[in-house]
Design an enzyme around this catalytic site. Structure first.
Site, PDB file in Angstrom:
ATOM      1  N   ILE A  67       0.844  -1.190   0.000  1.00  0.00           N
ATOM      2  CA  ILE A  67       0.000   0.000   0.000  1.00  0.00           C
ATOM      3  C   ILE A  67       0.882   1.245   0.000  1.00  0.00           C
ATOM      4  CG2 ILE A  67      -0.184   0.138   2.525  1.00  0.00           C
ATOM      5  CD1 ILE A  67      -3.172   0.911   2.136  1.00  0.00           C
ATOM      6  N   CYS A  68       0.371   2.323  -0.609  1.00  0.00           N
ATOM      7  CA  CYS A  68       1.066   3.620  -0.562  1.00  0.00           C
ATOM      8  C   CYS A  68      -0.002   4.690  -0.360  1.00  0.00           C
ATOM      9  CB  CYS A  68       1.885   3.848  -1.833  1.00  0.00           C
ATOM     10  SG  CYS A  68       0.903   3.987  -3.339  1.00  0.00           S
ATOM     11  N   GLN A  69       0.170   5.866  -0.936  1.00  0.00           N
ATOM     12  CA  GLN A  69      -0.812   6.927  -0.783  1.00  0.00           C
ATOM     13  C   GLN A  69      -2.049   6.683  -1.654  1.00  0.00           C
ATOM     14  OE1 GLN A  69      -0.617   9.237   1.455  1.00  0.00           O
ATOM     15  NE2 GLN A  69      -2.249  10.628   0.867  1.00  0.00           N
TER      16      GLN A  69
END
Length: 194
Positions: A67-69
């Site tokens: 996951i990231c932004q």
């Protein structure tokens, strides 16, 4: 090609009793500001797929969730795992923004760091505005610098590589008091915009 999963689907798996190993590849400052509950930080800028894969939780066939932004950096991280012959890896679509919008549990820290993509827009926008004004008021040569800033944005958009984002990810405000501990631990990772 890496698989994808929505935040709601991932939480459903977790609630069914599956072991979920969730890796957040944003900067330490972004992570400390807010992150999905249960995610552990491995910044994209320092990502070592083999090391992270060797330390993952679960069984040999259990996927690693990234996951990231908003999904861009996590897609790059998934590609790095696949290039190293490691998998399965699954990109969490929409990233932390979608996770939070779905009302899923998050951990909020004391720091309020702007997401990396917003930092890039502020720096480039400010650079182009200043160079444009200097070009009009001082010397037309400054207009060429503004054009170079615009060309840099085009390059980043076409290649999905942003040297400015990589540089900003290493700035002090994007680091936390735990960054030095992360770099010395076995969970180090990397960065670009998402």
């Amino acid at each position: 090609m890496p698989g994808t999963i929505t935040p709601d689907e991932l939480i459903g798996l977790k609630r069914s009793g599956r072991i979920i190993d969730l890796i957040d590849v944003r900067t330490p400052g972004e992570y400390e500001s807010v992150h999905a509950e249960g995610a552990r930080l491995v910044p994209l800028a320092t990502l070592d797929p083999a090391r992270v894969w060797g330390e993952r939780q679960g069984g040999p066939d259990d996927p690693l969730y990234i996951i990231c932004q908003s999904g861009g950096r996590s897609a790059k991280a998934c590609s790095q795992f696949e290039a190293a012959g490691l998998g399965p890896v699954v990109n969490v679509t929409g990233g932390t923004l979608a996770w939070e919008a779905a009302g899923l549990p998050v951990v909020r820290g004391g720091s309020k760091v702007l997401p990396l993509d917003r930092q890039v827009r502020i720096v480039i926008g400010g650079f182009i505005a200043v160079c444009g004004a200097l070009g009009a008021l001082v010397n037309p040569v400054f207009a060429w610098l503004a054009a170079a800033g615009g060309a840099g944005l085009v390059f980043a958009g076409v290649t999905n590589i942003c040297p400015l984002a990589m540089t900003l990810s290493r700035m002090p405000w994007n680091q936390t008091r735990t960054t030095s501990n992360l770099e010395s631990s076995s969970c180090a990772v990397t960065s670009t915009t998402s």
